[in-house]
Design an enzyme around this catalytic site. Structure first.
Site, PDB file in Angstrom:
ATOM      1  N   ILE A  23      -2.664  10.542  11.950  1.00 52.96           N
ATOM      2  CA  ILE A  23      -1.634  10.995  11.017  1.00 52.96           C
ATOM      3  C   ILE A  23      -2.317  11.682   9.835  1.00 52.96           C
ATOM      4  CG2 ILE A  23       0.318  10.251   9.569  1.00 52.96           C
ATOM      5  CD1 ILE A  23       0.694   9.721  12.629  1.00 52.96           C
TER       6      ILE A  23
ATOM      7  N   SER B 199       1.313   3.490  -2.486  1.00 51.25           N
ATOM      8  CA  SER B 199       1.030   4.523  -3.489  1.00 51.25           C
ATOM      9  C   SER B 199       0.702   5.873  -2.866  1.00 51.25           C
ATOM     10  CB  SER B 199      -0.118   4.070  -4.396  1.00 51.25           C
ATOM     11  OG  SER B 199      -1.290   3.896  -3.628  1.00 51.25           O
ATOM     12  N   ARG B 200       0.370   5.886  -1.575  1.00 51.84           N
ATOM     13  CA  ARG B 200       0.053   7.169  -0.921  1.00 51.84           C
ATOM     14  C   ARG B 200       0.197   7.036   0.597  1.00 51.84           C
ATOM     15  NH1 ARG B 200      -6.581   7.272  -1.346  1.00 51.84           N
ATOM     16  NH2 ARG B 200      -6.890   6.204   0.626  1.00 51.84           N
TER      17      ARG B 200
ATOM     18  N   GLY C  14       0.833  -1.216   0.000  1.00 48.56           N
ATOM     19  CA  GLY C  14       0.000   0.000   0.000  1.00 48.56           C
ATOM     20  C   GLY C  14       0.857   1.251   0.000  1.00 48.56           C
TER      21      GLY C  14
ATOM     22  N   TYR D  35     -12.126  -1.978  13.014  1.00 47.11           N
ATOM     23  CA  TYR D  35     -10.737  -1.530  12.816  1.00 47.11           C
ATOM     24  C   TYR D  35      -9.893  -1.865  14.044  1.00 47.11           C
ATOM     25  CZ  TYR D  35      -6.970   1.764  11.546  1.00 47.11           C
ATOM     26  OH  TYR D  35      -5.770   2.333  11.226  1.00 47.11           O
TER      27      TYR D  35
ATOM     28  N   LYS E 104      -6.511  -4.227  14.362  1.00 47.92           N
ATOM     29  CA  LYS E 104      -5.207  -3.731  14.827  1.00 47.92           C
ATOM     30  C   LYS E 104      -4.779  -4.435  16.118  1.00 47.92           C
ATOM     31  CE  LYS E 104      -4.537  -1.035  11.330  1.00 47.92           C
ATOM     32  NZ  LYS E 104      -3.520  -1.369  10.310  1.00 47.92           N
TER      33      LYS E 104
HETATM   34  P1  NAD Z   1      -4.303   5.377   2.966  1.00 45.26           P
HETATM   35  O1  NAD Z   1      -5.723   5.010   2.737  1.00 45.26           O
HETATM   36  O2  NAD Z   1      -3.862   6.757   2.663  1.00 45.26           O
HETATM   37  O3  NAD Z   1      -3.353   4.354   2.198  1.00 45.26           O
HETATM   38  C1  NAD Z   1      -3.597   2.987   2.203  1.00 45.26           C
HETATM   39  C2  NAD Z   1      -2.816   2.378   1.058  1.00 45.26           C
HETATM   40  O4  NAD Z   1      -3.130   0.988   0.986  1.00 45.26           O
HETATM   41  C3  NAD Z   1      -3.182   2.985  -0.285  1.00 45.26           C
HETATM   42  O5  NAD Z   1      -2.002   3.131  -1.037  1.00 45.26           O
HETATM   43  C4  NAD Z   1      -4.088   1.921  -0.898  1.00 45.26           C
HETATM   44  O6  NAD Z   1      -4.061   1.950  -2.305  1.00 45.26           O
HETATM   45  C5  NAD Z   1      -3.450   0.669  -0.357  1.00 45.26           C
HETATM   46  N1  NAD Z   1      -4.327  -0.490  -0.396  1.00 45.26           N
HETATM   47  C6  NAD Z   1      -5.647  -0.536  -0.075  1.00 45.26           C
HETATM   48  N2  NAD Z   1      -6.106  -1.785  -0.280  1.00 45.26           N
HETATM   49  C7  NAD Z   1      -5.052  -2.541  -0.710  1.00 45.26           C
HETATM   50  C8  NAD Z   1      -4.900  -3.912  -1.079  1.00 45.26           C
HETATM   51  N3  NAD Z   1      -5.920  -4.756  -1.023  1.00 45.26           N
HETATM   52  N4  NAD Z   1      -3.679  -4.336  -1.501  1.00 45.26           N
HETATM   53  C9  NAD Z   1      -2.620  -3.475  -1.561  1.00 45.26           C
HETATM   54  N5  NAD Z   1      -2.725  -2.174  -1.237  1.00 45.26           N
HETATM   55  C10 NAD Z   1      -3.920  -1.712  -0.806  1.00 45.26           C
HETATM   56  O7  NAD Z   1      -4.007   4.985   4.469  1.00 45.26           O
HETATM   57  P2  NAD Z   1      -2.870   5.473   5.484  1.00 45.26           P
HETATM   58  O8  NAD Z   1      -3.476   6.462   6.368  1.00 45.26           O
HETATM   59  O9  NAD Z   1      -1.606   5.779   4.773  1.00 45.26           O
HETATM   60  O10 NAD Z   1      -2.717   4.114   6.319  1.00 45.26           O
HETATM   61  C11 NAD Z   1      -1.685   3.180   6.097  1.00 45.26           C
HETATM   62  C12 NAD Z   1      -1.649   2.231   7.276  1.00 45.26           C
HETATM   63  O11 NAD Z   1      -1.458   2.987   8.476  1.00 45.26           O
HETATM   64  C13 NAD Z   1      -2.942   1.439   7.478  1.00 45.26           C
HETATM   65  O12 NAD Z   1      -2.629   0.128   7.888  1.00 45.26           O
HETATM   66  C14 NAD Z   1      -3.646   2.200   8.584  1.00 45.26           C
HETATM   67  O13 NAD Z   1      -4.503   1.379   9.308  1.00 45.26           O
HETATM   68  C15 NAD Z   1      -2.464   2.675   9.404  1.00 45.26           C
HETATM   69  N6  NAD Z   1      -2.747   3.848  10.261  1.00 45.26           N
HETATM   70  C16 NAD Z   1      -3.110   5.049   9.725  1.00 45.26           C
HETATM   71  C17 NAD Z   1      -3.353   6.124  10.584  1.00 45.26           C
HETATM   72  C18 NAD Z   1      -3.746   7.491  10.073  1.00 45.26           C
HETATM   73  O14 NAD Z   1      -4.106   8.341  10.911  1.00 45.26           O
HETATM   74  N7  NAD Z   1      -3.676   7.772   8.805  1.00 45.26           N
HETATM   75  C19 NAD Z   1      -3.247   5.957  11.946  1.00 45.26           C
HETATM   76  C20 NAD Z   1      -2.876   4.716  12.459  1.00 45.26           C
HETATM   77  C21 NAD Z   1      -2.619   3.668  11.593  1.00 45.26           C
END
Ligand code: NAD
Length: 243
Positions: free
Chosen positions: A184, A10-11, A8, A151, A155
């Site tokens: 984040i 890409s972003r 994941g 969720y 986790k």
């Molecule tokens: P995001 O939605 O911006 O990015 C998620 C990425 O996963 C994207 O690139 C998406 O294309 C990819 N993805 C989705 N489904 C997929 C699949 N089936 N196979 C491969 N790639 C896939 O999310 P984020 O905020 O960057 O979160 C990334 C990780 O961090 C996650 O596990 C999330 O639970 C965790 N997280 C995020 C936050 C936050 O506040 N943003 C906080 C705690 C934990």
């Protein structure tokens, strides 16, 4: 040369991890499931900074696609040193309104996907008796936020599997840790209303949201040989919200 796979990537947090690990000298596999254009931009950024890697399309909630990604990476580079299990989704709903398809997709990606990637990568790491797996968890694995039962459950599972895998794989020279970020600034947070953002900010002692680059810095630390005695830990980085 060291090779890292970031799922994941890409972003958001995954993107920041891929860019940071490339700066640290890793050849990076930028995994994505749909957004080829965004993934290519991440790889361009890596390459223009002098790094190397490839984009790789695979839905990591599908075991066959994970197997192929790991096989192709191993064939191309001959080794896998680091796996960052990052791809994850949020499906918030109160229990009484919970849609079972959302429950399934969240479990498939956030839990089973982590198992698939960890197992397939560990099978390669085993051979060289070295490797690092870093799982992206969340403070929600510990913190009870109403509406986040699915969720949080995923986790919580990530935290548990991190500890057990660290115990199972330690004798093979493979370390397994997790990072548990708080809020984040990514698309996940941008989707919240201003009102909701203010509400969360009140509960964060540092009174700001974290940055994806700050999460990537913790991933970089856990991956580094300098921290080679750390395994089975969930490192919380949340501006203090869980205190
Ligand atoms: P995001 O939605 O911006 O990015 C998620 C990425 O996963 C994207 O690139 C998406 O294309 C990819 N993805 C989705 N489904 C997929 C699949 N089936 N196979 C491969 N790639 C896939 O999310 P984020 O905020 O960057 O979160 C990334 C990780 O961090 C996650 O596990 C999330 O639970 C965790 N997280 C995020 C936050 C936050 O506040 N943003 C906080 C705690 C934990």
């Amino acid at each position: 040369m060291k090779v890292a796979i970031v799922t994941g990537a890409s972003r958001g947090i995954g993107r920041a991890c891929a860019v940071r690990l490339a700066k640290d000298g890793y050849t990076v596999v930028v995994n994505y499931s749909r957004s080829e254009e965004e993934a290519s931009k991440v790889l361009d950024e890596i390459k223009s900074a002098g790094g190397d890697g490839m984009t790789y399309k695979a839905d990591v909630s599908d075991l066959a696609q994970v197997k192929q990604m790991i096989r192709d990476t191993d064939r191309k580079y001959g080794q896998i040193d680091l796996l960052v299990n990052n791809a994850g989704i949020v499906r918030d709903a109160f229990l009484l309104a919970l849609n079972m398809d959302d429950l399934s997709s969240c479990m498939e990606l956030n839990v089973k996907g982590y198992f698939y990637c960890a197992q397939q990568a560990a099978l390669k790491m085993f051979r060289r008796r070295q490797g690092v797996i870093i799982n992206m968890s969340s403070v929600s694995g510990e913190l009870a936020l109403a509406g986040q039962s699915v969720y949080s459950a995923t986790k919580g599972a990530v935290n548990s599997l991190t500890r057990v895998l660290a115990k199972e794989l330690g004798s093979r020279g493979i370390r397994v840790n997790a990072v548990a970020p708080g809020f984040i600034e990514t698309e996940m947070i941008n989707a919240l209303s201003d009102e909701k953002k203010e509400e969360y900010l009140k509960d964060i002692p540092l009174h700001r949201f974290g940055k994806a680059e700050e999460v990537a810095a913790v991933v970089s630390m856990l991956a580094s040989d300098e921290f080679s005695y750390i395994t089975g830990q969930v490192i919380t980085m949340d501006g203090g919200i869980s205190l």
